[in-house]
Each structure stands twice: as structure tokens, then as C-alpha cells.
Design a protein around this motif. Structure first.
Motif, PDB file in Angstrom:
ATOM      1  N   GLN A 271      11.000  -6.848   1.971  1.00 13.67           N
ATOM      2  CA  GLN A 271       9.583  -7.221   1.861  1.00 13.67           C
ATOM      3  C   GLN A 271       8.700  -6.155   2.489  1.00 13.67           C
ATOM      4  OE1 GLN A 271       9.577 -11.083   3.720  1.00 13.67           O
ATOM      5  NE2 GLN A 271       9.630 -12.159   1.758  1.00 13.67           N
ATOM      6  N   ALA A 272       9.134  -5.620   3.628  1.00 14.10           N
ATOM      7  CA  ALA A 272       8.345  -4.566   4.275  1.00 14.10           C
ATOM      8  C   ALA A 272       8.282  -3.329   3.387  1.00 14.10           C
ATOM      9  CB  ALA A 272       8.942  -4.230   5.640  1.00 14.10           C
ATOM     10  N   GLY A 273       9.399  -2.969   2.750  1.00 13.45           N
ATOM     11  CA  GLY A 273       9.416  -1.816   1.850  1.00 13.45           C
ATOM     12  C   GLY A 273       8.511  -2.008   0.660  1.00 13.45           C
ATOM     13  N   VAL A 274       8.542  -3.186   0.062  1.00 19.95           N
ATOM     14  CA  VAL A 274       7.675  -3.474  -1.091  1.00 19.95           C
ATOM     15  C   VAL A 274       6.212  -3.417  -0.667  1.00 19.95           C
ATOM     16  CG1 VAL A 274       6.968  -5.297  -2.698  1.00 19.95           C
ATOM     17  CG2 VAL A 274       9.384  -4.784  -2.378  1.00 19.95           C
ATOM     18  N   LYS A 275       5.915  -3.967   0.497  1.00 16.37           N
ATOM     19  CA  LYS A 275       4.541  -3.957   0.986  1.00 16.37           C
ATOM     20  C   LYS A 275       4.039  -2.523   1.186  1.00 16.37           C
ATOM     21  CE  LYS A 275       1.691  -6.156   4.514  1.00 16.37           C
ATOM     22  NZ  LYS A 275       1.697  -7.027   5.702  1.00 16.37           N
ATOM     23  N   ASN A 276       4.893  -1.666   1.756  1.00 18.63           N
ATOM     24  CA  ASN A 276       4.508  -0.262   1.945  1.00 18.63           C
ATOM     25  C   ASN A 276       4.292   0.441   0.609  1.00 18.63           C
ATOM     26  OD1 ASN A 276       4.478  -0.267   4.733  1.00 18.63           O
ATOM     27  ND2 ASN A 276       6.625   0.331   4.914  1.00 18.63           N
ATOM     28  N   ASN A 277       5.172   0.183  -0.356  1.00 15.89           N
ATOM     29  CA  ASN A 277       5.022   0.835  -1.662  1.00 15.89           C
ATOM     30  C   ASN A 277       3.773   0.349  -2.387  1.00 15.89           C
ATOM     31  OD1 ASN A 277       7.270   2.458  -1.418  1.00 15.89           O
ATOM     32  ND2 ASN A 277       8.636   0.930  -2.313  1.00 15.89           N
ATOM     33  N   VAL A 278       3.442  -0.928  -2.280  1.00 19.11           N
ATOM     34  CA  VAL A 278       2.214  -1.436  -2.899  1.00 19.11           C
ATOM     35  C   VAL A 278       1.004  -0.790  -2.239  1.00 19.11           C
ATOM     36  CG1 VAL A 278       0.774  -3.501  -3.140  1.00 19.11           C
ATOM     37  CG2 VAL A 278       3.193  -3.601  -3.722  1.00 19.11           C
ATOM     38  N   ARG A 279       1.043  -0.640  -0.925  1.00 20.11           N
ATOM     39  CA  ARG A 279      -0.061   0.007  -0.213  1.00 20.11           C
ATOM     40  C   ARG A 279      -0.222   1.460  -0.679  1.00 20.11           C
ATOM     41  NH1 ARG A 279       1.426  -0.530   5.253  1.00 20.11           N
ATOM     42  NH2 ARG A 279       0.806  -2.698   5.068  1.00 20.11           N
ATOM     43  N   ARG A 280       0.910   2.190  -0.823  1.00 20.54           N
ATOM     44  CA  ARG A 280       0.840   3.577  -1.301  1.00 20.54           C
ATOM     45  C   ARG A 280       0.295   3.644  -2.723  1.00 20.54           C
ATOM     46  NH1 ARG A 280       6.732   5.907   0.462  1.00 20.54           N
ATOM     47  NH2 ARG A 280       6.413   5.825   2.710  1.00 20.54           N
ATOM     48  N   LEU A 281       0.735   2.721  -3.568  1.00 21.42           N
ATOM     49  CA  LEU A 281       0.273   2.699  -4.953  1.00 21.42           C
ATOM     50  C   LEU A 281      -1.225   2.424  -5.016  1.00 21.42           C
ATOM     51  CD1 LEU A 281       1.169   2.889  -7.899  1.00 21.42           C
ATOM     52  CD2 LEU A 281       1.613   0.445  -7.834  1.00 21.42           C
TER      53      LEU A 281
END
Length: 133
Positions: A88-98
């Protein structure tokens, strides 16, 4: 020997009684003690006790197996939960980068994706039209 529905009346100082299992009581000098005598007729009581001890050992072994399995599954669930939290933390970081990338570069990439889809659809359409002839 006396038998009643109460099985011996008062337990202390009562007349002796006999149970179905071959146990009997008798009075002793002090009124707060009771003595039991087991008839040898019912010698299979020892066999029953031995059988019950075996069953208790088996139940204890089953309980220990259940306990070890529960601990194993609990540890597995804890590891799974940690993996899920990391994902979940990884997905959250990738969404933030996107989102940052979209804001910085604008929404031109959406136009490019739509144009690519239209070109692919057109190619497939024309290819199906010309391949029938």
C-alpha cells in the motif's frame, strides 16, 4: 443397605449407602470425614481409568497440534499484513509521483493515448475491410 433418591441423605453422619459403581461410605469417629471403599467386583474401573488417561493424552496432543497450527497461521497472517502495508505504501508513493508528473508535464499524454487508440482502431478497421475483398 439404605437407598434413597438423595443417595445417602446427609453426607456426614448419614447411614451408609451404596452407589452403582461399588463405592460405599461408612461413619468414622469425627463427623467431618468420610471414608470410601471400592469393591473388587468393579475391577474394570482401573481399565476405564487407564482408557481415560489415554484419551486425555490424545486430546492433549491434539490441543498441542492445534496450538502450534494456530501460532503458525498467526505468524503467517502477521507477515501477510506487513507485506500488504508495504505494498500500500508503494502504491501510494507511485500515485503521488504520477500526479506530480501529470501536473508538471500537463495532460498531453492523455491526448497521445487517445490518438494512439484511434490510429490502432483505424488500422484494424481498414485491414478488416480490405482483407474481405
Amino acid at each position: 443397605m439404605a437407598s434413597s433418591s438423595h443417595r445417602g441423605g446427609d453426607f456426614y453422619g448419614a447411614a451408609p449407602y451404596r452407589s452403582r459403581e461399588g463405592l460405599s461410605t461408612r461413619q468414622v469417629a469425627s463427623s467431618d470425614e468420610i471414608q470410601l471403599r471400592i469393591d473388587p467386583i468393579h475391577g474394570d474401573v482401573d481399565d476405564e481409568i487407564t482408557g481415560l488417561r489415554k484419551q486425555v493424552r490424545q486430546l492433549r496432543n491434539v490441543a498441542q497440534e492445534i496450538e502450534s497450527e494456530a501460532k503458525f497461521q498467526n505468524d503467517f497472517l502477521n507477515q501477510l499484513q506487513m507485506t500488504l502495508i508495504k505494498a500500500q505504501a508503494g502504491v501510494k508513493n507511485n500515485v503521488r509521483r504520477l500526479n506530480k508528473s501529470i501536473i508538471q508535464h500537463g495532460s498531453n499524454h492523455v491526448v497521445h493515448v487517445v490518438l494512439f487508440a484511434l490510429i490502432c482502431f483505424s488500422v484494424v478497421y481498414f485491414w478488416s475491410k480490405f482483407s474481405r475483398r
